[in-house]
Design a protein around this motif. Structure first.
Motif, PDB file in Angstrom:
ATOM      1  N   ARG A  31      -4.145  -2.697  -7.650  1.00 18.57           N
ATOM      2  CA  ARG A  31      -3.445  -3.984  -6.593  1.00 18.57           C
ATOM      3  C   ARG A  31      -1.745  -3.482  -6.718  1.00 18.57           C
ATOM      4  O   ARG A  31      -1.195  -3.898  -8.097  1.00 18.57           O
ATOM      5  CB  ARG A  31      -3.932  -5.245  -7.132  1.00 18.57           C
ATOM      6  CG  ARG A  31      -3.627  -6.378  -6.273  1.00 18.57           C
ATOM      7  CD  ARG A  31      -4.196  -7.729  -6.818  1.00 18.57           C
ATOM      8  NE  ARG A  31      -3.276  -8.731  -6.059  1.00 18.57           N
ATOM      9  CZ  ARG A  31      -3.413  -9.691  -6.815  1.00 18.57           C
ATOM     10  NH1 ARG A  31      -4.131 -10.057  -7.767  1.00 18.57           N
ATOM     11  NH2 ARG A  31      -2.712 -11.037  -6.108  1.00 18.57           N
ATOM     12  N   LEU A  32      -1.100  -3.263  -5.821  1.00 16.23           N
ATOM     13  CA  LEU A  32       0.406  -3.008  -5.512  1.00 16.23           C
ATOM     14  C   LEU A  32       0.895  -4.103  -5.047  1.00 16.23           C
ATOM     15  O   LEU A  32       0.257  -4.285  -3.586  1.00 16.23           O
ATOM     16  CB  LEU A  32       0.622  -1.680  -5.197  1.00 16.23           C
ATOM     17  CG  LEU A  32       0.629  -0.461  -6.150  1.00 16.23           C
ATOM     18  CD1 LEU A  32      -0.880  -0.138  -6.639  1.00 16.23           C
ATOM     19  CD2 LEU A  32       1.189   0.835  -5.402  1.00 16.23           C
ATOM     20  N   GLU A  33       2.091  -4.746  -5.411  1.00  9.63           N
ATOM     21  CA  GLU A  33       2.848  -5.813  -4.572  1.00  9.63           C
ATOM     22  C   GLU A  33       3.980  -5.467  -4.751  1.00  9.63           C
ATOM     23  O   GLU A  33       4.620  -4.949  -5.451  1.00  9.63           O
ATOM     24  CB  GLU A  33       2.600  -7.093  -5.314  1.00  9.63           C
ATOM     25  CG  GLU A  33       1.070  -7.595  -5.218  1.00  9.63           C
ATOM     26  CD  GLU A  33       1.009  -8.746  -5.863  1.00  9.63           C
ATOM     27  OE1 GLU A  33       1.786  -9.430  -6.725  1.00  9.63           O
ATOM     28  OE2 GLU A  33      -0.200  -9.575  -5.958  1.00  9.63           O
ATOM     29  N   SER A  34       5.097  -5.397  -3.701  1.00 10.20           N
ATOM     30  CA  SER A  34       6.356  -5.344  -3.603  1.00 10.20           C
ATOM     31  C   SER A  34       6.976  -6.535  -4.245  1.00 10.20           C
ATOM     32  O   SER A  34       6.868  -7.683  -4.467  1.00 10.20           O
ATOM     33  CB  SER A  34       6.957  -5.406  -1.861  1.00 10.20           C
ATOM     34  OG  SER A  34       6.716  -6.795  -1.550  1.00 10.20           O
ATOM     35  N   VAL A  84      11.526  -3.660   1.178  1.00  4.14           N
ATOM     36  CA  VAL A  84      11.188  -3.665  -0.113  1.00  4.14           C
ATOM     37  C   VAL A  84       9.729  -3.053   0.009  1.00  4.14           C
ATOM     38  O   VAL A  84       8.922  -3.575   1.083  1.00  4.14           O
ATOM     39  CB  VAL A  84      10.657  -5.385  -0.426  1.00  4.14           C
ATOM     40  CG1 VAL A  84      10.094  -5.335  -1.777  1.00  4.14           C
ATOM     41  CG2 VAL A  84      12.032  -5.862  -0.742  1.00  4.14           C
ATOM     42  N   THR A  85       9.195  -2.138  -0.712  1.00  3.21           N
ATOM     43  CA  THR A  85       7.868  -1.445  -0.484  1.00  3.21           C
ATOM     44  C   THR A  85       7.259  -1.359  -1.730  1.00  3.21           C
ATOM     45  O   THR A  85       7.714  -1.223  -2.781  1.00  3.21           O
ATOM     46  CB  THR A  85       8.459   0.175   0.017  1.00  3.21           C
ATOM     47  OG1 THR A  85       9.448   0.207   0.884  1.00  3.21           O
ATOM     48  CG2 THR A  85       7.385   0.989   0.083  1.00  3.21           C
ATOM     49  N   ALA A  86       5.963  -1.826  -1.489  1.00  2.83           N
ATOM     50  CA  ALA A  86       4.911  -1.731  -2.556  1.00  2.83           C
ATOM     51  C   ALA A  86       4.738  -0.393  -3.036  1.00  2.83           C
ATOM     52  O   ALA A  86       4.633  -0.018  -4.133  1.00  2.83           O
ATOM     53  CB  ALA A  86       3.791  -2.300  -1.904  1.00  2.83           C
ATOM     54  N   LEU A  87       4.533   0.651  -2.202  1.00  2.00           N
ATOM     55  CA  LEU A  87       4.515   2.102  -2.725  1.00  2.00           C
ATOM     56  C   LEU A  87       5.150   3.048  -1.850  1.00  2.00           C
ATOM     57  O   LEU A  87       5.133   2.988  -0.613  1.00  2.00           O
ATOM     58  CB  LEU A  87       2.990   2.395  -2.362  1.00  2.00           C
ATOM     59  CG  LEU A  87       2.473   4.026  -2.536  1.00  2.00           C
ATOM     60  CD1 LEU A  87       2.932   4.326  -4.196  1.00  2.00           C
ATOM     61  CD2 LEU A  87       1.177   4.141  -2.257  1.00  2.00           C
ATOM     62  N   SER A  88       6.019   3.615  -2.389  1.00  2.00           N
ATOM     63  CA  SER A  88       7.014   4.449  -1.948  1.00  2.00           C
ATOM     64  C   SER A  88       6.808   5.927  -2.086  1.00  2.00           C
ATOM     65  O   SER A  88       6.606   6.277  -3.328  1.00  2.00           O
ATOM     66  CB  SER A  88       8.549   4.204  -2.240  1.00  2.00           C
ATOM     67  OG  SER A  88       9.517   5.400  -1.684  1.00  2.00           O
ATOM     68  N   LEU A  89       6.360   6.785  -1.215  1.00  2.00           N
ATOM     69  CA  LEU A  89       6.250   8.468  -1.379  1.00  2.00           C
ATOM     70  C   LEU A  89       7.056   9.115  -0.546  1.00  2.00           C
ATOM     71  O   LEU A  89       6.677  10.080   0.039  1.00  2.00           O
ATOM     72  CB  LEU A  89       4.732   8.490  -1.366  1.00  2.00           C
ATOM     73  CG  LEU A  89       3.660   8.046  -2.314  1.00  2.00           C
ATOM     74  CD1 LEU A  89       2.501   8.265  -1.854  1.00  2.00           C
ATOM     75  CD2 LEU A  89       3.978   8.784  -3.563  1.00  2.00           C
ATOM     76  N   ILE A  90       8.268   8.632  -0.112  1.00  2.00           N
ATOM     77  CA  ILE A  90       9.227   9.092   0.945  1.00  2.00           C
ATOM     78  C   ILE A  90       9.351  10.550   0.155  1.00  2.00           C
ATOM     79  O   ILE A  90       9.844  10.972  -0.897  1.00  2.00           O
ATOM     80  CB  ILE A  90      10.334   8.573   1.100  1.00  2.00           C
ATOM     81  CG1 ILE A  90       9.956   7.211   1.689  1.00  2.00           C
ATOM     82  CG2 ILE A  90      11.344   9.217   2.174  1.00  2.00           C
ATOM     83  CD1 ILE A  90      11.152   6.278   1.580  1.00  2.00           C
ATOM     84  N   ASN A  91       9.069  11.645   1.309  1.00  2.00           N
ATOM     85  CA  ASN A  91       9.240  13.052   0.708  1.00  2.00           C
ATOM     86  C   ASN A  91       8.738  13.625  -0.399  1.00  2.00           C
ATOM     87  O   ASN A  91       9.248  14.523  -1.043  1.00  2.00           O
ATOM     88  CB  ASN A  91      10.904  13.344   0.825  1.00  2.00           C
ATOM     89  CG  ASN A  91      11.409  13.407   2.356  1.00  2.00           C
ATOM     90  OD1 ASN A  91      10.958  13.667   3.245  1.00  2.00           O
ATOM     91  ND2 ASN A  91      12.760  12.610   2.325  1.00  2.00           N
ATOM     92  N   ALA A  92       7.628  12.763  -0.964  1.00  2.00           N
ATOM     93  CA  ALA A  92       7.065  13.316  -2.067  1.00  2.00           C
ATOM     94  C   ALA A  92       6.071  14.528  -1.853  1.00  2.00           C
ATOM     95  O   ALA A  92       5.690  14.777  -0.625  1.00  2.00           O
ATOM     96  CB  ALA A  92       6.226  12.278  -2.794  1.00  2.00           C
TER      97      ALA A  92
END
Length: 518
Positions: free
Chosen positions: A141-144, A154-162
């Motif tokens: 359970r991910l929350e910002s 505000v991002t709960a899950l960031s995978l930018i350019n991963a």
């Protein structure tokens, strides 16, 4: 540096287990006490500082010979921020049923497989990270968290350019950022694909713009929500994937946007529900310039917003009576085949009794007039060997076009429609010619004309005279040999000449179209 003496009891257990890769289980065995939602109440006996995890992953306690070091802990409360930004991590990390007081930062880190399973985390930042293996957030359970001065979003899950060499597994996860981005993964490369199944829920926008997913995106049964606001639920502009699977009860409250996405295999929304934005504004599905081989739009119920397929290209289109809303954008949409789903059985749509009526009605759902959807549909019918149906579609195109013409042009268009069906029904011209021959013959039989030259020419024949007026090419010798003193019959002669030119031209055009298989 941390010393062993300053470690707490659970931290020492984890420290000792790490070199051998043993799992440390801090659960009590009491059902009510082990629920992760109660993790904020867990005391020191179950608390591990994030700095201890960082130290171990950075090599503070070296692996023993003959063992593979691995950090594995179950049922712990992680205090402090797990900050591994920019770290080079040579060991796998698996945290299960844990409570994180603060978020996890993996930005620009290079790691082995990471698994945070069944846990509560106030956000995971993994932009520009490189994961050699899988990234697993299953059932978590991910929350910002709170916005920082440097980040407005505000991002709960960031995978930018991963870059993940394995799969990103979010099965059963619940990711919440209602007014922001639940998942921000623009430019993500996930070689093993992204899995959001088994009850996955995202409250907030899921962004995968420009993502490269050779293993596909699998969202069977997922639920995407934008509570309390309008906008996009899933954004995949210019993404590249082997398959996009939104079947098995998938639902989206917000736009599913696939603008410019390229799918080398199938795009399926079989049994999906596309509710569109909650405020009723905006499309339910926006797939402008999308490319796919197989496009399955056999929805569970009609979308509540527009379906926009302008410029999209697919090889195979599958639809049913739930596929299309009241408004559909089809200008530039190209397809190679259409199959309809009825009672779970899929059949080729061409050749069915009401096929043309249904498909023309489908095109008419597009706002305004555009010739391309009609021409595309006609080309498909011709390819399937149904030339008559293709001509019916092109006739419908002319009738639709007529609505956008000036009044005078609409009158002329209606005349062409009634008389010759715009040339797509040449037999109508033959019917009109027979009617005019009958009218002329009967009318000219009621009186006697005057010869142009006395004693010359063939005797007057009403039928031959009528044919001579209607046939514009050549002559039968009757029209030039006789004239009328009665104005009504003389005007009838002029009208028959005019109609003869129009109808003969239409017949020639119709025969030409027939020979050209148009």
């Amino acid at each position: 540096m941390l010393s062993y003496d300053e470690l707490t009891s659970p931290e020492r257990a984890l420290w000792d287990a790490f070199p051998e890769g043993r799992r440390v289980d801090l659960r009590t065995g009491v059902l009510g006490e082990d629920h992760v939602q109660e993790g904020g109440q867990w005391g020191p006996e179950r608390t591990v500082r994030a700095s201890v995890l960082v130290a171990l992953l950075q090599g503070a306690n070296a692996a023993e010979s003959g063992a593979v070091a691995c950090l594995r802990v179950v049922g712990a409360r992680i205090s402090g921020r797990l900050n591994l930004a920019g770290a080079q991590i040579a060991h796998a990390l698996r945290l299960e049923d844990c409570w994180f007081d603060e978020g996890v930062d993996l930005s620009e880190a290079s790691t082995k497989s990471i698994a945070i399973v069944g846990s509560r985390v106030p956000g995971v930042e993994a932009g520009l990270s490189h994961v050699e293996g899988r990234l697993v957030l299953r059932r978590s359970r991910l929350e910002s968290g709170a916005a920082s001065p440097l980040h407005r979003r505000v991002t709960a899950l960031s995978l930018i350019n991963a870059h993940v060499s394995g799969a990103v597994v979010l099965n059963g996860a619940e990711i919440t950022a209602p007014e922001e981005w639940a998942v921000s993964a623009g430019g993500l490369v996930a070689e093993g694909g992204v899995y959001c199944k088994d009850g996955f829920v995202a409250r907030g926008e899921v962004r995968l713009m420009g993502a490269q997913l050779p293993g596909g995106l699998h969202m069977q049964g997922a639920r995407l929500e934008r509570p309390g606001c309008s906008g996009t639920a899933l954004r995949m502009d210019n993404a590249v994937a082997s398959t996009l699977d939104f079947s098995g009860g998938f639902s989206a409250s917000g736009t599913v946007r696939l603008r410019g996405a390229r799918i080398s295999g199938s795009l399926t929304l079989a049994g999906a529900v596309l509710n569109g934005p909650p405020d009723g504004h905006g499309p339910a599905l926006e797939a402008v310039l999308m490319q796919a081989v197989d496009f399955d739009l056999t929805l569970a119920r009609p979308p509540s917003g527009i379906v926009d397929l302008r410029g999209a290209q697919v090889s195979y289109l599958h639809d049913n009576h739930h596929s299309w809303p009241a408004v559909v954008e089809l200008d530039g949409f190209v397809y190679g085949s259409i199959k309809e789903d009825e009672a779970g059985e899929r059949r080729e749509a061409a050749g069915r009794r009401d096929s043309v009526v249904r498909r023309v009605a489908w095109i008419r759902r597009s706002p305004g007039y555009s010739p391309q959807p009609y021409e595309q549909l006609a080309a498909w019918y011709r390819k399937a060997g149904h030339d008559d149906d293709a001509r019916r579609v092109l006739l419908a195109k002319q009738r639709h076009r007529r609505r956008a013409l000036p009044p005078a042009a609409r009158v002329w268009g209606r005349l062409l429609d009634v008389t010759v069906g715009y040339g797509y029904r040449p037999w109508l011209a033959g019917v009109w010619l027979l009617v005019l021959i009958l009218v002329g013959t009967l009318s000219f039989s009621t009186a006697s004309p005057h010869p142009v030259k006395q004693g010359e020419g063939a005797p007057f024949q009403p039928l031959v005279y009528t044919l001579d007026l209607l046939i514009p090419i050549g002559g039968l010798g009757q029209r030039t040999a006789w004239y009328w003193s009665a104005d009504s019959l003389q005007w009838l002669s002029y009208l028959l000449i005019a109609f003869g030119w129009v109808l003969t031209t239409a017949v020639i055009a119709g025969v030409t179209r027939t020979l050209q298989k148009n």
